[in-house]
Design a protein around this motif. Structure first.
Motif, PDB file in Angstrom:
ATOM      1  N   PRO A  44       0.835  -1.208   0.000  1.00  0.00           N
ATOM      2  CA  PRO A  44       0.000   0.000   0.000  1.00  0.00           C
ATOM      3  C   PRO A  44       0.864   1.250   0.000  1.00  0.00           C
ATOM      4  N   PRO A  45       0.341   2.358  -0.475  1.00  0.00           N
ATOM      5  CA  PRO A  45       1.111   3.612  -0.435  1.00  0.00           C
ATOM      6  C   PRO A  45       1.374   4.025   1.007  1.00  0.00           C
ATOM      7  N   VAL A  46       2.492   4.668   1.211  1.00  0.00           N
ATOM      8  CA  VAL A  46       2.844   5.135   2.563  1.00  0.00           C
ATOM      9  C   VAL A  46       2.046   6.404   2.853  1.00  0.00           C
ATOM     10  N   LEU A  47       1.230   6.345   3.880  1.00  0.00           N
ATOM     11  CA  LEU A  47       0.391   7.483   4.255  1.00  0.00           C
ATOM     12  C   LEU A  47       0.729   7.917   5.681  1.00  0.00           C
ATOM     13  N   GLU A  48       0.736   9.199   5.891  1.00  0.00           N
ATOM     14  CA  GLU A  48       0.962   9.734   7.230  1.00  0.00           C
ATOM     15  C   GLU A  48      -0.130  10.738   7.544  1.00  0.00           C
ATOM     16  N   LEU A  49      -0.623  10.688   8.774  1.00  0.00           N
ATOM     17  CA  LEU A  49      -1.657  11.616   9.205  1.00  0.00           C
ATOM     18  C   LEU A  49      -1.020  12.975   9.445  1.00  0.00           C
ATOM     19  N   PRO A  50      -1.450  14.006   8.719  1.00  0.00           N
ATOM     20  CA  PRO A  50      -0.834  15.325   8.904  1.00  0.00           C
ATOM     21  C   PRO A  50      -1.266  15.948  10.230  1.00  0.00           C
ATOM     22  N   PRO A  51      -0.433  16.802  10.794  1.00  0.00           N
ATOM     23  CA  PRO A  51      -0.832  17.482  12.034  1.00  0.00           C
ATOM     24  C   PRO A  51      -1.997  18.431  11.769  1.00  0.00           C
ATOM     25  N   ARG A  52      -2.877  18.534  12.729  1.00  0.00           N
ATOM     26  CA  ARG A  52      -4.007  19.449  12.574  1.00  0.00           C
ATOM     27  C   ARG A  52      -3.510  20.881  12.774  1.00  0.00           C
ATOM     28  N   PRO A  53      -3.829  21.760  11.828  1.00  0.00           N
ATOM     29  CA  PRO A  53      -3.339  23.147  11.959  1.00  0.00           C
ATOM     30  C   PRO A  53      -3.998  23.885  13.117  1.00  0.00           C
ATOM     31  N   SER A  54      -3.339  24.904  13.571  1.00  0.00           N
ATOM     32  CA  SER A  54      -3.878  25.729  14.654  1.00  0.00           C
ATOM     33  C   SER A  54      -5.110  26.479  14.175  1.00  0.00           C
ATOM     34  N   SER A  55      -5.981  26.820  15.117  1.00  0.00           N
ATOM     35  CA  SER A  55      -7.209  27.540  14.789  1.00  0.00           C
ATOM     36  C   SER A  55      -6.887  28.926  14.253  1.00  0.00           C
ATOM     37  N   THR A  56      -7.698  29.346  13.276  1.00  0.00           N
ATOM     38  CA  THR A  56      -7.555  30.696  12.714  1.00  0.00           C
ATOM     39  C   THR A  56      -8.701  31.604  13.134  1.00  0.00           C
ATOM     40  N   GLY A  57      -9.445  31.155  14.150  1.00  0.00           N
ATOM     41  CA  GLY A  57     -10.520  31.986  14.666  1.00  0.00           C
ATOM     42  C   GLY A  57     -11.909  31.575  14.218  1.00  0.00           C
ATOM     43  N   TYR A  58     -12.028  30.455  13.503  1.00  0.00           N
ATOM     44  CA  TYR A  58     -13.360  30.006  13.051  1.00  0.00           C
ATOM     45  C   TYR A  58     -14.224  29.662  14.252  1.00  0.00           C
ATOM     46  N   GLU A  59     -15.501  30.054  14.211  1.00  0.00           N
ATOM     47  CA  GLU A  59     -16.472  29.696  15.238  1.00  0.00           C
ATOM     48  C   GLU A  59     -17.649  29.006  14.571  1.00  0.00           C
ATOM     49  N   ARG A  60     -18.037  27.886  15.142  1.00  0.00           N
ATOM     50  CA  ARG A  60     -19.159  27.123  14.588  1.00  0.00           C
ATOM     51  C   ARG A  60     -20.450  27.905  14.754  1.00  0.00           C
ATOM     52  N   SER A  61     -21.326  27.823  13.748  1.00  0.00           N
ATOM     53  CA  SER A  61     -22.613  28.528  13.831  1.00  0.00           C
ATOM     54  C   SER A  61     -23.466  27.919  14.935  1.00  0.00           C
TER      55      SER A  61
END
Length: 267
Positions: free
Chosen positions: A235-252
């Motif tokens: 299988p292809p080598v896959l790596e889970l990328p780090p989750r980026p820091s928040s940019t200020g998004y707020e859920r509705s």
């Protein structure tokens, strides 16, 4: 060949071996995709012979973009005027695909012939053309596997009875299915004639004893795997990328959306 008196396969042994075989089916799928192979598997047999349940287990963990089930409905008026094999050709695989035919062009050798949905001349023409058609598929590089699921008359009747009593499976029964009980010998003769004409070296029939559903599923899948010289594709080598820091998004706010009721809370 499996004897009809063989001991039933225990659930624990069945589930353990089924998981192993399904893991191998995923490897087969990845080989088909990587190699650009084309695999066709035909499932045939009497009503309630166990075809559908086996197909479900074969496809359960496969990628539907690679492996698809072809279960064609009754032909349209236009399709009835076409060359008989034409509508099946449309469903054949392209490179890197697997097609599982839940019934196939062999409808003409069985249901259509026995129930009088085709003429005698059409039936005889099918028996002449089918070996030629399948040799063409194989010559073109398609891997063609044909399985006939063999069920006894008593087991078939028991399965019909259980379906009648089960509201979740009653849809599987039609008046035509029940009529097949009264035409058991006619179907047997039709199957024998079909085998004589279409059990060819390039695309032989493989019979699956299916009174024991668990045994039938394991035997069929194991045979399919053994019949294809596939290999494991890394299988292809896959790596889970780090989750980026928040940019200020707020859920509705939640009250702006409509949620399904929490039915589970009432259990």
């Amino acid at each position: 060949m499996t004897g009809t008196n063989a001991a039933k396969v225990s659930r624990a042994a069945y589930e353990r071996e089924l998981l192993r075989l399904q893991t191998e089916l995923v490897k087969l799928q990845e080989w088909v995709r990587a190699e650009g192979a084309r695999l066709v598997v035909v499932f045939e047999g009497r009503d309630a012979a166990g075809k559908g349940g086996t197909i479900k287990r074969v496809a359960e963990h496969l990628n539907p973009r690679v492996a698809r089930i072809a279960a064609l409905p009754t032909p349209s008026e236009r399709q009835r005027t076409q060359w008989y094999f034409q509508r099946y050709v449309e469903h054949l695989p392209a490179a890197g695909e697997i097609v599982l035919f839940d019934r196939s062009w062999y409808n003409r050798a069985g249901v259509e012939h026995v129930m009088g949905f085709c003429t005698k001349e059409e039936h005889q023409r099918f028996l002449r053309q089918c070996p030629i058609f399948e040799r063409m598929l194989v010559e073109d590089g398609i891997l063609l596997r044909k399985y006939w699921f063999s069920v006894s008359d008593t087991e078939q009747q028991d399965r019909f009875r259980r379906r009648l009593e089960d509201p979740l499976r009653r849809w599987k029964l039609s008046p035509m299915d029940l009529e097949s009980i009264t035409r058991w010998e006619a179907y047997s003769r039709a199957k024998d004639e079909m085998m004589v004409h279409t059990d060819i070296a390039e695309a032989p029939w493989f019979v699956v004893e299916s009174d024991d559903k668990r045994r039938a599923r394991l035997n069929m899948i194991a045979h399919l795997l053994d019949s294809v010289a596939y290999r494991e594709v890394p299988p292809p080598v896959l790596e889970l990328p780090p989750r980026p820091s928040s940019t200020g998004y707020e859920r509705s706010p939640r009250d702006l959306q409509t949620y399904v009721p929490d039915h589970a809370a009432s259990l």
